[in-house]
Write an enzyme that holds these catalytic residues in place. Structure first.
Site, PDB file in Angstrom:
ATOM      1  N   SER A  74       0.814  -1.221   0.000  1.00  0.00           N
ATOM      2  CA  SER A  74       0.000   0.000   0.000  1.00  0.00           C
ATOM      3  C   SER A  74       0.843   1.266   0.000  1.00  0.00           C
ATOM      4  O   SER A  74       0.407   2.294  -0.525  1.00  0.00           O
ATOM      5  CB  SER A  74      -0.956   0.000   1.194  1.00  0.00           C
ATOM      6  N   HIS A 100       1.690   4.750   4.250  1.00  0.00           N
ATOM      7  CA  HIS A 100       0.849   5.395   3.237  1.00  0.00           C
ATOM      8  C   HIS A 100       1.316   6.827   2.980  1.00  0.00           C
ATOM      9  O   HIS A 100       1.448   7.253   1.819  1.00  0.00           O
ATOM     10  CB  HIS A 100      -0.610   5.418   3.704  1.00  0.00           C
TER      11      HIS A 100
END
Length: 258
Positions: free
Chosen positions: A190, A236
């Site tokens: 991610s 992230h």
């Protein structure tokens, strides 16, 4: 006085095959296997290859050389993540695999000495991007990777897309290592994927297209990382910053190129 009949024309690449069809460029006979349809008539495979090698690469509106055809890098990354999950789950064992490949933060000598699979090796900054904590985690990440990879890879070209993905992956690992609290295990694609999302938003802004909905969606996912336990919002954030910075740098380089 009798004359012998002329020998039938044969393919220039396959002399054992008779062919009465000639290439429109070089006028040499070409058998069906060596014929390629052209805008006017038929060309032989050699002339087609020569024309392709001499043709100038196509540049898109961003100034990058487009990667035509199948997005092999995106598919390769998806395959690598799936294979890593299968190998880790069924060969190494899920917990041992996650501990050995994941990125540990807040780890000191005491933790390294106490647990055999805990470490701070350099390769974890990369291998952590291929560690997923369950099928849902893997499936969600691969879906988003497919969505944005198949759009960005043709735009950037394969080499630049690899550079963007690696930079985003390392950026996510860097921020996680710097600001993640206490001892924690980080993994997943991610961080790199957030880099792709941020880079795509930069592309939309550059082309003067609407990027607000994309940023809103990415922002919501980033906020989720703050409130839902077990999600590395640090990865992230680092991936998004690295992806946006890498894309801006590549666009600046293209703009300055003669």
């Amino acid at each position: 006085m009798s004359s012998e009949p002329a020998a039938p024309p044969v393919c220039s690449r396959h002399p054992e095959r008779v062919s009465y069809v000639r290439c429109q460029r070089c006028e040499r006979p070409a058998c069906p296997e060596c014929q390629r349809p052209a805008a006017v008539g038929i060309q032989c495979v050699d002339c087609v290859r020569e024309a392709q090698s001499a043709a100038r690469p196509l540049r898109n509106r961003l100034g990058f050389t487009s990667a035509m055809g199948t997005p092999y890098v995106t598919y390769g990354l998806i395959a690598a993540n799936v294979l890593a999950f299968l190998f880790g789950t069924f060969v190494l064992g899920t917990e041992a695999w996650q501990d050995a490949w994941g990125l540990w933060t807040g780890v000191g000598p005491a933790e390294v000495a106490m647990y055999s699979n805990v470490g701070t090796e350099w390769y974890r900054w990369i291998s952590a991007g291929f560690v997923h904590f369950g099928l849902l985690h893997l499936g969600m990440n691969m879906l988003v990777l497919f969505q944005f990879g198949t759009q960005l890879e043709p735009i950037l070209g394969r080499a630049r897309f690899v550079l963007l993905y690696v930079a985003s992956l390392l950026g996510g690992s860097l921020v996680a290592a710097l600001i993640a609290p206490s001892v924690a295990l980080h993994g997943g694609a991610s961080g790199a994927i957030f880099g792709l999302i941020a880079a795509f938003a930069v592309v939309l802004f550059k082309l003067k297209l609407d990027y607000r909905s994309l940023l809103t969606t990415a922002g919501l996912w980033l906020v989720v990382g703050f409130v839902v336990p077990g999600i590395s919002w640090q990865g992230h954030l680092g991936g998004a910053l690295a992806g946006a910075a890498t894309m801006l740098a590549m666009l600046r380089w293209v703009d300055r190129r003669p």
